[in-house]
Design a protein around this motif. Structure first.
Motif, PDB file in Angstrom:
ATOM      1  N   TYR A 167      49.425 -86.771  19.497  1.00  0.00           N
ATOM      2  CA  TYR A 167      49.679 -88.165  19.860  1.00  0.00           C
ATOM      3  C   TYR A 167      50.900 -88.286  20.785  1.00  0.00           C
ATOM      4  CZ  TYR A 167      46.352 -89.198  16.137  1.00  0.00           C
ATOM      5  OH  TYR A 167      45.226 -89.252  15.357  1.00  0.00           O
ATOM      6  N   GLN A 168      51.884 -87.415  20.610  1.00  0.00           N
ATOM      7  CA  GLN A 168      53.027 -87.419  21.523  1.00  0.00           C
ATOM      8  C   GLN A 168      52.596 -87.054  22.948  1.00  0.00           C
ATOM      9  OE1 GLN A 168      55.711 -84.692  19.527  1.00  0.00           O
ATOM     10  NE2 GLN A 168      57.027 -86.376  18.826  1.00  0.00           N
ATOM     11  N   ASN A 169      51.725 -86.050  23.032  1.00  0.00           N
ATOM     12  CA  ASN A 169      51.216 -85.662  24.354  1.00  0.00           C
ATOM     13  C   ASN A 169      50.398 -86.791  24.974  1.00  0.00           C
ATOM     14  OD1 ASN A 169      52.417 -83.127  24.245  1.00  0.00           O
ATOM     15  ND2 ASN A 169      50.612 -82.161  23.337  1.00  0.00           N
ATOM     16  N   ALA A 170      49.617 -87.464  24.120  1.00  0.00           N
ATOM     17  CA  ALA A 170      48.830 -88.596  24.620  1.00  0.00           C
ATOM     18  C   ALA A 170      49.750 -89.716  25.090  1.00  0.00           C
ATOM     19  CB  ALA A 170      47.889 -89.101  23.532  1.00  0.00           C
ATOM     20  N   TYR A 171      50.825 -89.930  24.342  1.00  0.00           N
ATOM     21  CA  TYR A 171      51.797 -90.957  24.735  1.00  0.00           C
ATOM     22  C   TYR A 171      52.438 -90.590  26.078  1.00  0.00           C
ATOM     23  CZ  TYR A 171      55.668 -94.267  24.343  1.00  0.00           C
ATOM     24  OH  TYR A 171      56.563 -95.298  24.572  1.00  0.00           O
ATOM     25  N   ASN A 172      52.820 -89.330  26.244  1.00  0.00           N
ATOM     26  CA  ASN A 172      53.423 -88.888  27.505  1.00  0.00           C
ATOM     27  C   ASN A 172      52.431 -88.998  28.664  1.00  0.00           C
ATOM     28  OD1 ASN A 172      55.822 -88.273  26.216  1.00  0.00           O
ATOM     29  ND2 ASN A 172      55.251 -86.139  25.840  1.00  0.00           N
ATOM     30  N   ALA A 173      51.174 -88.662  28.354  1.00  0.00           N
ATOM     31  CA  ALA A 173      50.149 -88.760  29.401  1.00  0.00           C
ATOM     32  C   ALA A 173      49.961 -90.207  29.839  1.00  0.00           C
ATOM     33  CB  ALA A 173      48.838 -88.170  28.897  1.00  0.00           C
ATOM     34  N   SER A 174      49.934 -91.115  28.882  1.00  0.00           N
ATOM     35  CA  SER A 174      49.800 -92.535  29.225  1.00  0.00           C
ATOM     36  C   SER A 174      51.000 -93.002  30.031  1.00  0.00           C
ATOM     37  CB  SER A 174      49.665 -93.381  27.945  1.00  0.00           C
ATOM     38  OG  SER A 174      48.492 -93.039  27.245  1.00  0.00           O
ATOM     39  N   SER A 175      52.167 -92.515  29.656  1.00  0.00           N
ATOM     40  CA  SER A 175      53.374 -92.891  30.394  1.00  0.00           C
ATOM     41  C   SER A 175      53.318 -92.394  31.838  1.00  0.00           C
ATOM     42  CB  SER A 175      54.603 -92.320  29.684  1.00  0.00           C
ATOM     43  OG  SER A 175      55.782 -92.632  30.386  1.00  0.00           O
ATOM     44  N   ARG A 176      52.893 -91.130  32.004  1.00  0.00           N
ATOM     45  CA  ARG A 176      52.784 -90.589  33.362  1.00  0.00           C
ATOM     46  C   ARG A 176      51.710 -91.330  34.161  1.00  0.00           C
ATOM     47  NH1 ARG A 176      54.681 -85.452  34.415  1.00  0.00           N
ATOM     48  NH2 ARG A 176      53.920 -85.951  36.533  1.00  0.00           N
ATOM     49  N   TYR A 177      50.638 -91.712  33.484  1.00  0.00           N
ATOM     50  CA  TYR A 177      49.556 -92.460  34.125  1.00  0.00           C
ATOM     51  C   TYR A 177      50.078 -93.787  34.654  1.00  0.00           C
ATOM     52  CZ  TYR A 177      45.248 -95.162  34.571  1.00  0.00           C
ATOM     53  OH  TYR A 177      44.237 -95.972  35.035  1.00  0.00           O
ATOM     54  N   ILE A 178      50.854 -94.483  33.796  1.00  0.00           N
ATOM     55  CA  ILE A 178      51.416 -95.769  34.219  1.00  0.00           C
ATOM     56  C   ILE A 178      52.364 -95.571  35.399  1.00  0.00           C
ATOM     57  CG2 ILE A 178      52.960 -97.645  33.504  1.00  0.00           C
ATOM     58  CD1 ILE A 178      51.735 -97.461  30.727  1.00  0.00           C
ATOM     59  N   GLN A 179      53.166 -94.504  35.321  1.00  0.00           N
ATOM     60  CA  GLN A 179      54.106 -94.239  36.404  1.00  0.00           C
ATOM     61  C   GLN A 179      53.369 -93.984  37.724  1.00  0.00           C
ATOM     62  OE1 GLN A 179      57.568 -94.319  36.261  1.00  0.00           O
ATOM     63  NE2 GLN A 179      57.380 -94.172  38.482  1.00  0.00           N
ATOM     64  N   THR A 180      52.285 -93.232  37.632  1.00  0.00           N
ATOM     65  CA  THR A 180      51.503 -92.937  38.844  1.00  0.00           C
ATOM     66  C   THR A 180      50.891 -94.197  39.422  1.00  0.00           C
ATOM     67  OG1 THR A 180      51.010 -90.725  38.002  1.00  0.00           O
ATOM     68  CG2 THR A 180      49.582 -91.596  39.753  1.00  0.00           C
ATOM     69  N   VAL A 181      50.289 -95.030  38.562  1.00  0.00           N
ATOM     70  CA  VAL A 181      49.689 -96.286  39.021  1.00  0.00           C
ATOM     71  C   VAL A 181      50.757 -97.191  39.604  1.00  0.00           C
ATOM     72  CG1 VAL A 181      48.466 -98.365  38.302  1.00  0.00           C
ATOM     73  CG2 VAL A 181      47.751 -96.136  37.425  1.00  0.00           C
ATOM     74  N   SER A 182      51.910 -97.226  38.943  1.00  0.00           N
ATOM     75  CA  SER A 182      53.016 -98.060  39.427  1.00  0.00           C
ATOM     76  C   SER A 182      53.478 -97.606  40.811  1.00  0.00           C
ATOM     77  CB  SER A 182      54.183 -97.994  38.441  1.00  0.00           C
ATOM     78  OG  SER A 182      55.289 -98.740  38.926  1.00  0.00           O
ATOM     79  N   ASP A 183      53.581 -96.269  40.998  1.00  0.00           N
ATOM     80  CA  ASP A 183      53.983 -95.757  42.317  1.00  0.00           C
ATOM     81  C   ASP A 183      52.948 -96.115  43.383  1.00  0.00           C
ATOM     82  OD1 ASP A 183      56.230 -94.724  41.149  1.00  0.00           O
ATOM     83  OD2 ASP A 183      55.461 -92.671  41.006  1.00  0.00           O
ATOM     84  N   MET A 184      51.681 -96.008  43.010  1.00  0.00           N
ATOM     85  CA  MET A 184      50.613 -96.320  43.954  1.00  0.00           C
ATOM     86  C   MET A 184      50.669 -97.782  44.364  1.00  0.00           C
ATOM     87  SD  MET A 184      46.513 -96.129  43.412  1.00  0.00           S
ATOM     88  CE  MET A 184      46.582 -97.504  42.282  1.00  0.00           C
ATOM     89  N   ILE A 185      50.866 -98.676  43.398  1.00  0.00           N
ATOM     90  CA  ILE A 185      50.933-100.111  43.699  1.00  0.00           C
ATOM     91  C   ILE A 185      52.145-100.410  44.574  1.00  0.00           C
ATOM     92  CG2 ILE A 185      51.252-102.405  42.684  1.00  0.00           C
ATOM     93  CD1 ILE A 185      49.630-101.443  40.287  1.00  0.00           C
ATOM     94  N   GLU A 186      53.283 -99.755  44.230  1.00  0.00           N
ATOM     95  CA  GLU A 186      54.490 -99.967  45.029  1.00  0.00           C
ATOM     96  C   GLU A 186      54.279 -99.525  46.485  1.00  0.00           C
ATOM     97  OE1 GLU A 186      59.218 -98.703  45.063  1.00  0.00           O
ATOM     98  OE2 GLU A 186      57.864 -97.941  43.507  1.00  0.00           O
ATOM     99  N   LEU A 187      53.584 -98.389  46.648  1.00  0.00           N
ATOM    100  CA  LEU A 187      53.309 -97.889  47.987  1.00  0.00           C
ATOM    101  C   LEU A 187      52.438 -98.866  48.771  1.00  0.00           C
ATOM    102  CD1 LEU A 187      53.503 -95.605  50.083  1.00  0.00           C
ATOM    103  CD2 LEU A 187      51.486 -94.579  48.987  1.00  0.00           C
TER     104      LEU A 187
END
Length: 664
Positions: free
Chosen positions: A639-659
């Motif tokens: 579940y920690q890995n899943a939490y980290n994966a979700s966090s990285r996913y959000i970060q990636t989407v956030s970077d894409m939207i910002e771009l």
């Protein structure tokens, strides 16, 4: 842009689900040692889907919004639960039974450093020729007039009495110990019954809206049922509202509406407690519905060998027993009452041995003879006629150095002299003279009063009510007779050995009537029981008065020889069912101890076998409901890995939207 923002929702749902899953794992780990806790498992489900378009074939094009926790699974196996509770109750029954028998064995193995059999017929470790009562009589037979030998007999008899009383008192004390355990068990059972009822109410309240499962309350209720299962035979069913209908020994004790506690019926004589159901009893009318039915055969086939409380009541018995419970007892009645209790059965068998030794020794020192008929002059001048009565056998009795009658018995009863001196009519010599009437163990009531000089007895006739019956009086000198109630031809001495019945059914004058039991309590102080015997104080002060001189005023070694021979006589039966199987004192004791050991071995092996069964079922059940720290830690990493994966996913989407935004 819309799809990009929707992707953030997907990542957010992953974060929330992983966080809640980690919290669930943490809760499981925190309760790894909590009794009754059942591990909770997370089950995920998809969240809402949005329809973004339609395909040419008419199918919807959907895009999901992520995941969420669908439910928390409360992992249980109802079949393993029932198996565990049934075997737990059965194992508790045999374990409690063995504990009682093991305690009984301890009283006979060693007592203040010396086994009881040592004083009965064994050799002492410190003295190799006069360690036991039997060996004391062996020395006495060599020269009954030797004061050293007389003193040895009195000393060993005194030691025999003290050891016998210590064993019997130990058995009685343990009975009261068991009685306290019974009281505590009833209190604990009532606590669990009330707790289960209260949890039923709380579970219904929490789950009424259908939006939440009362996990903790269900765990607590299941744990209470687990604990209750060791006290008796339980059964239960869960209703649609989440409440459990619980039965204890086939009696409903708790549901969502009511709960019924056990009561404690205390015997006014023994103080022993018997559990009963107050809501099914008429206490004012003296009618009690007892929890356990011991008339049923106790066996695994009928599921009647379940529960520590039942085992304790069975082991303790209903009261303390003595030799009277064995002598002339009905075998079926004995087996279903006294014989059912290890404590009562041991007390009865042990006291039977002590009684036989004491009686046989006394009857050699101070013999009796039977008289078919004896007229006794009362203090007021009236006459009573007795039949089948015992008196001192003056022709064949022995006296001590003082030469006085009646002779001194070695063992005395605390509340009764051996003889009562009366003036009686000698029908052969046609004269009145002094007789020594033997005080029978039943307080003289074993002597049947053929005519009782107008003495009245209260009699209850169920049809006519209470009446007073007067028997005929007769004077053998004047021939005068008194009056009597018409139709009453037989005499009756009211005495009831069971000690509890208020009225005793008897046939008088061809009619069955209920005679009031005047002696409402069976008086053991008038009997040669282990707790009521003592050494004759007169002999302790003047040992030379121990009977050893015959009617010719000669030292009688034949009498002393008889005292040694009673140890070789096979005169004692250990069971009412097999009265012809008789033993010597030593054989009887060994048979009694062997019987206890065999029963104890059976209980012990069964308890150990069931302990393994309970452990096996519990291990299986723990595999379903138990918390494994290794498994939970593995899930936590996932579940920690899943939490980290979700966090990285959000970060990636956030970077894409910002771009995208910054490029416009």
């Amino acid at each position: 842009m819309a799809n990009g923002m929707g992707s953030l929702y997907i990542g957010h749902s992953g974060l929330i689900s992983s966080r809640d899953s980690i919290n669930n794992v943490a809760n499981n780990l925190a309760n790894v040692n909590t009794p009754g806790y059942v591990r909770q498992q997370v089950v995920f489900r998809d969240t809402h889907y949005n329809n973004i378009a339609y395909a040419k074939n008419g199918n919807k094009k959907l895009t999901g919004l992520g995941t969420s926790i669908g439910e928390l699974v409360h992992a249980r196996d109802i079949f393993l639960d029932k198996a565990y509770r049934r075997e737990n109750g059965r194992q508790s029954y045999y374990a409690a039974s063995f504990e009682a028998i093991d305690e009984v064995q301890n009283y006979f193995q060693e007592l203040e450093g010396t086994a009881f059999q040592q004083i009965l017929d064994g050799y002492s470790e410190h003295d190799n020729h006069d360690g036991s009562l039997w060996q004391a009589f062996e020395e006495f037979s060599k020269d009954p007039s030797d004061m050293a030998n007389q003193n040895l007999v009195v000393q060993k008899a005194s030691l025999f009495v003290s050891r016998a009383q210590a064993v019997y008192k130990g058995l009685m004390d343990y009975q009261y110990n068991i009685n306290r355990q019974i009281s505590e068990n009833i209190d604990q059972i009532n606590k669990y019954i009330k707790q289960i009822y209260e949890l039923n109410v709380r579970i219904q309240t929490i789950e009424a809206a259908g939006r939440e499962t009362a996990m903790n309350e269900r765990d607590a209720r299941d744990y209470a049922i687990d604990q209750l299962s060791k006290y008796g035979n339980i059964s239960y069913t869960e209703g649609t509202g989440g409440s459990v209908s619980l039965k204890f020994e086939n009696v409903l004790v708790a549901d969502e509406m009511f709960y019924y506690e056990m009561g404690k019926k205390t015997d006014r004589m023994s103080g022993f407690i018997t559990p009963y159901w107050p809501h099914l009893s008429n206490e004012d009318g003296g009618l009690y519905t007892e929890v356990f039915d011991f008339s049923q055969k106790i066996c695994t086939e009928y599921d009647t060998d379940i529960g520590a409380l039942k085992a304790l009541i069975q082991a303790r018995g209903l009261n303390s027993s003595n030799f009277n419970d064995i002598m002339n007892a009905n075998p079926d009645f004995y087996d279903s009452n006294v014989g059912l209790s290890i404590m009562q059965n041991t007390q009865a068998e042990f006291d039977n041995l002590v009684h036989a030794i004491v009686k046989q020794i006394n009857d050699i020192f101070v013999p009796n003879k039977n008289m078919d008929s004896l007229w006794v002059q009362n203090a007021d001048g009236t006459v009573s006629h007795f039949k089948n009565i015992k008196v001192l056998d003056e022709e064949n009795c022995y006296v001590g150095a003082d030469g006085k009658l009646p002779p001194q018995e070695l063992f005395t009863r605390a509340g009764c002299e051996r003889y009562q001196k009366v003036t009686a009519y000698d029908e052969e010599k046609q004269e009145w003279r002094e007789y020594y009437i033997y005080n029978e163990e039943d307080i003289n009531d074993s002597k049947e009063a053929y005519y009782s000089n107008g003495e009245s007895y209260r009699v209850f006739d169920p049809e006519k009510g209470t009446t007073v019956t007067t028997y005929e009086s007769y004077n053998p000198v004047t021939g005068a007779t008194g009056t009597r109630v018409s139709g009453i031809d037989e005499p009756y001495m009211p005495w009831n050995k069971s000690g509890n019945e208020k009225y005793i059914l008897n046939r008088l004058g061809g009619q069955e009537v209920y005679v009031l039991n005047e002696n409402y309590k069976y008086d053991t102080s008038k009997q040669y029981t282990a707790m009521e015997i003592s050494i004759n104080q007169n002999l302790l002060q003047q040992v030379k008065n121990l009977p050893h001189i015959n009617s010719q005023m000669e030292v009688d070694q034949s009498m002393a020889f008889k005292l040694t021979q009673i140890w070789q006589n096979q005169s004692l039966a250990i069971s009412p069912r097999y009265p012809d199987a008789t033993y010597t004192f030593s054989e009887y004791y060994k048979e009694m101890i062997g019987e206890i050991a065999i029963i104890g071995s059976g209980y012990e092996s069964t308890a150990e076998s069931l302990e393994g069964t309970v452990a096996a079922v519990e291990n299986q059940r723990d595999g379903v409901i138990g918390v494994s720290s290794d498994e939970e830690l593995t899930r936590m990493i996932k579940y920690q890995n899943a939490y980290n994966a979700s966090s990285r996913y959000i970060q990636t989407v956030s970077d894409m939207i910002e771009l995208l935004v910054s490029g416009l």
